[in-house]
Scaffold this motif. Structure first.
Motif, mmCIF file in Angstrom:
data_model
loop_
_atom_site.group_PDB
_atom_site.id
_atom_site.type_symbol
_atom_site.label_atom_id
_atom_site.label_comp_id
_atom_site.label_asym_id
_atom_site.label_seq_id
_atom_site.Cartn_x
_atom_site.Cartn_y
_atom_site.Cartn_z
ATOM 1 N N SER A 137 0.813 -1.217 0.000
ATOM 2 C CA SER A 137 0.000 0.000 0.000
ATOM 3 C C SER A 137 0.847 1.268 0.000
ATOM 4 O O SER A 137 2.041 1.243 0.340
ATOM 5 N N LEU A 138 0.205 2.375 -0.354
ATOM 6 C CA LEU A 138 0.808 3.705 -0.287
ATOM 7 C C LEU A 138 -0.030 4.568 0.633
ATOM 8 O O LEU A 138 -1.245 4.695 0.439
ATOM 9 N N GLU A 139 0.615 5.147 1.645
ATOM 10 C CA GLU A 139 -0.053 6.077 2.547
ATOM 11 C C GLU A 139 0.699 7.404 2.514
ATOM 12 O O GLU A 139 1.846 7.489 2.955
ATOM 13 N N ASN A 140 0.056 8.432 1.986
ATOM 14 C CA ASN A 140 0.629 9.769 1.965
ATOM 15 C C ASN A 140 -0.031 10.579 3.073
ATOM 16 O O ASN A 140 -1.199 10.949 2.974
ATOM 17 N N ALA A 141 0.723 10.813 4.149
ATOM 18 C CA ALA A 141 0.168 11.454 5.344
ATOM 19 C C ALA A 141 -0.091 12.937 5.098
ATOM 20 O O ALA A 141 0.272 13.499 4.057
ATOM 21 N N THR A 142 -0.700 13.571 6.069
ATOM 22 C CA THR A 142 -1.050 14.991 5.950
ATOM 23 C C THR A 142 0.160 15.853 5.608
ATOM 24 O O THR A 142 0.061 16.804 4.828
ATOM 25 N N SER A 143 1.322 15.514 6.164
ATOM 26 C CA SER A 143 2.539 16.290 5.911
ATOM 27 C C SER A 143 3.272 15.842 4.657
ATOM 28 O O SER A 143 4.271 16.448 4.257
ATOM 29 N N GLY A 144 2.791 14.784 3.998
ATOM 30 C CA GLY A 144 3.488 14.214 2.854
ATOM 31 C C GLY A 144 3.280 14.998 1.574
ATOM 32 O O GLY A 144 2.202 15.531 1.304
ATOM 33 N N VAL A 145 4.334 15.043 0.755
ATOM 34 C CA VAL A 145 4.292 15.698 -0.556
ATOM 35 C C VAL A 145 4.838 14.718 -1.591
ATOM 36 O O VAL A 145 5.965 14.229 -1.452
ATOM 37 N N ILE A 146 4.040 14.414 -2.617
ATOM 38 C CA ILE A 146 4.472 13.501 -3.674
ATOM 39 C C ILE A 146 4.336 14.183 -5.023
ATOM 40 O O ILE A 146 3.293 14.765 -5.343
ATOM 41 N N THR A 147 5.408 14.111 -5.808
ATOM 42 C CA THR A 147 5.385 14.558 -7.199
ATOM 43 C C THR A 147 5.735 13.361 -8.075
ATOM 44 O O THR A 147 6.733 12.686 -7.839
ATOM 45 N N TYR A 148 4.893 13.094 -9.070
ATOM 46 C CA TYR A 148 5.138 11.957 -9.952
ATOM 47 C C TYR A 148 4.967 12.399 -11.397
ATOM 48 O O TYR A 148 3.908 12.903 -11.785
ATOM 49 N N ALA A 149 6.019 12.202 -12.209
ATOM 50 C CA ALA A 149 6.005 12.670 -13.591
ATOM 51 C C ALA A 149 5.375 11.667 -14.546
ATOM 52 O O ALA A 149 5.054 12.015 -15.688
ATOM 53 N N GLY A 150 5.205 10.421 -14.089
ATOM 54 C CA GLY A 150 4.668 9.387 -14.956
ATOM 55 C C GLY A 150 3.166 9.457 -15.111
ATOM 56 O O GLY A 150 2.495 10.347 -14.583
ATOM 57 N N SER A 151 2.620 8.467 -15.818
ATOM 58 C CA SER A 151 1.191 8.480 -16.133
ATOM 59 C C SER A 151 0.412 7.355 -15.461
ATOM 60 O O SER A 151 -0.820 7.432 -15.378
ATOM 61 N N VAL A 152 1.098 6.299 -14.983
ATOM 62 C CA VAL A 152 0.414 5.133 -14.435
ATOM 63 C C VAL A 152 1.044 4.732 -13.111
ATOM 64 O O VAL A 152 2.274 4.714 -12.971
ATOM 65 N N ILE A 153 0.200 4.410 -12.121
ATOM 66 C CA ILE A 153 0.657 3.828 -10.861
ATOM 67 C C ILE A 153 -0.111 2.538 -10.640
ATOM 68 O O ILE A 153 -1.354 2.532 -10.638
ATOM 69 N N ASN A 154 0.601 1.434 -10.475
ATOM 70 C CA ASN A 154 -0.006 0.147 -10.174
ATOM 71 C C ASN A 154 0.033 -0.071 -8.668
ATOM 72 O O ASN A 154 1.118 -0.074 -8.069
ATOM 73 N N ILE A 155 -1.140 -0.267 -8.071
ATOM 74 C CA ILE A 155 -1.235 -0.392 -6.621
ATOM 75 C C ILE A 155 -1.857 -1.742 -6.288
ATOM 76 O O ILE A 155 -3.023 -1.996 -6.586
ATOM 77 N N GLY A 156 -1.071 -2.604 -5.654
ATOM 78 C CA GLY A 156 -1.558 -3.918 -5.277
ATOM 79 C C GLY A 156 -2.217 -3.943 -3.925
ATOM 80 O O GLY A 156 -2.899 -4.910 -3.571
ATOM 81 N N GLY A 157 -2.020 -2.901 -3.136
ATOM 82 C CA GLY A 157 -2.633 -2.795 -1.823
ATOM 83 C C GLY A 157 -3.659 -1.684 -1.798
ATOM 84 O O GLY A 157 -4.440 -1.512 -2.740
ATOM 85 N N SER A 158 -3.646 -0.891 -0.746
ATOM 86 C CA SER A 158 -4.598 0.210 -0.601
ATOM 87 C C SER A 158 -3.905 1.554 -0.801
ATOM 88 O O SER A 158 -2.674 1.647 -0.811
ATOM 89 N N LEU A 159 -4.704 2.599 -0.956
ATOM 90 C CA LEU A 159 -4.185 3.962 -1.103
ATOM 91 C C LEU A 159 -4.857 4.852 -0.074
ATOM 92 O O LEU A 159 -6.083 4.904 0.025
ATOM 93 N N THR A 160 -4.014 5.563 0.690
ATOM 94 C CA THR A 160 -4.494 6.600 1.604
ATOM 95 C C THR A 160 -3.824 7.900 1.204
ATOM 96 O O THR A 160 -2.598 8.014 1.258
#
Length: 309
Positions: A217-240
């Protein structure tokens, strides 16, 4: 030096330790300090002739100057690696394996791959670490690997973790992770109850290709900052998603083999595709307060539950 054997142009070996507070130069090809062997240096160690694999059974602590190896040299530290403030460590080889913690507050000159392959580990550094970081961690722990605040690293394409037997195993980023342009990044785990990347810091993914394997899974917390230049993300778990993460124009593909949950605050952005094969009555859940857009160019597919709807 205690109980030491020095082979000229060969291997220096000791079953205890190497403590240096003066100047020591060795012109062989490798060092071997097995078992509880360690290096503590407050002077100058000149080991630039090392070209093979050198191993340290315990720790390496440097508060002086170490010049280690040339092209092809490998350093395997089966404990912690500390490069103290005002110290200097220059590594000319290709790979450093670290089974314990890394504390880097001095000058660390290298262009190598740092492989974290131990139990519970913490990576601490002041500023940019240099080189690339690969994780192949086998700790049966809730928090097997952490990156401290103020530390900036460049990620190797593949990170692998062992899953915690009693719950989710969290990889915690409190610093900055960079993924270079042209590179993919894959995170995977084995067994247990699943893994998660918990981002409290910054992730700059400038490549195109991001995969969280099944039950990861990917968990991006309140303080988290993510920049992604691509077009696709494959997620096998959960997303927060509770932090800053611009997913506009991205396709988020939920393709796990266990129940998956999408949690967000407001509009998620981008589009969502589903190809879930969990044999479960609730294979995908969208939490209250989260707004998504379904990708209309793909078909959402689910595995049929064996015991009902």
């Amino acid at each position: 030096l205690h109980n030491a054997t020095i082979n000229s142009n060969g291997t220096f070996s000791s079953n205890k330790y190497l403590i240096n507070s003066a100047t020591f130069t060795y012109n062989g090809t490798a060092l071997s300090l097995p078992g509880t062997g360690y290096i503590t240096n407050s002077g100058t160690l000149n080991l630039v002739s090392l070209t093979a694999t050198s191993s340290i059974g315990a720790s390496l602590t440097n508060s002086g100057t170490i010049n280690w190896g040339t092209a092809g040299a490998v350093l395997d530290i089966n404990g912690s690696f500390t490069n103290a403030t005002s110290s200097s460590f220059t590594f000319g080889g290709s790979t450093i394996y670290i089974a314990g913690n890394l504390t880097q507050n001095g000058t660390f000159s290298h262009n190598s791959t740092l492989v974290f392959d131990g139990g519970v580990q913490t990576l601490s550094c002041s500023g940019i670490l240099g080189g690339t970081v690969r994780v192949n961690n086998n700790a049966n722990s809730a928090y097997p690997f952490s990156i401290s605040s103020g530390c900036e690293i460049t990620a190797d394409p593949s990170w692998v973790f062992f899953s915690y037997s009693y719950g989710i195993s969290y990889v915690v980023n409190n610093g900055t992770i960079n993924v270079p342009a042209g590179q993919t990044w894959s995170l995977s785990g084995s067994g247990g109850n699943g893994n998660a990347l918990l981002n409290n810091g910054t992730i700059n993914h400038l490549g195109n290709g991001w995969t969280f394997s099944s039950n990861y899974s990917l968990e991006n917390a309140t303080s988290g900052v993510i920049t992604y230049a691509g077009s696709v993300i494959n997620i096998g778990g959960s997303l927060t998603q509770n932090g800053q993460f611009n997913t506009n124009s991205k396709n988020l593909i939920f393709n796990g083999s266990s129940p998956q949950i999408i949690t967000c605050s407001g509009v998620l952005g981008g589009s969502v595709s589903v190809s879930n094969n969990a044999n479960h009555p609730n294979p995908l859940t969208i939490s209250s307060g989260c707004e998504i857009t379904v990708n209309t160019t793909s078909t959402c597919t689910f595995f049929s539950y064996s015991y009902g709807l």
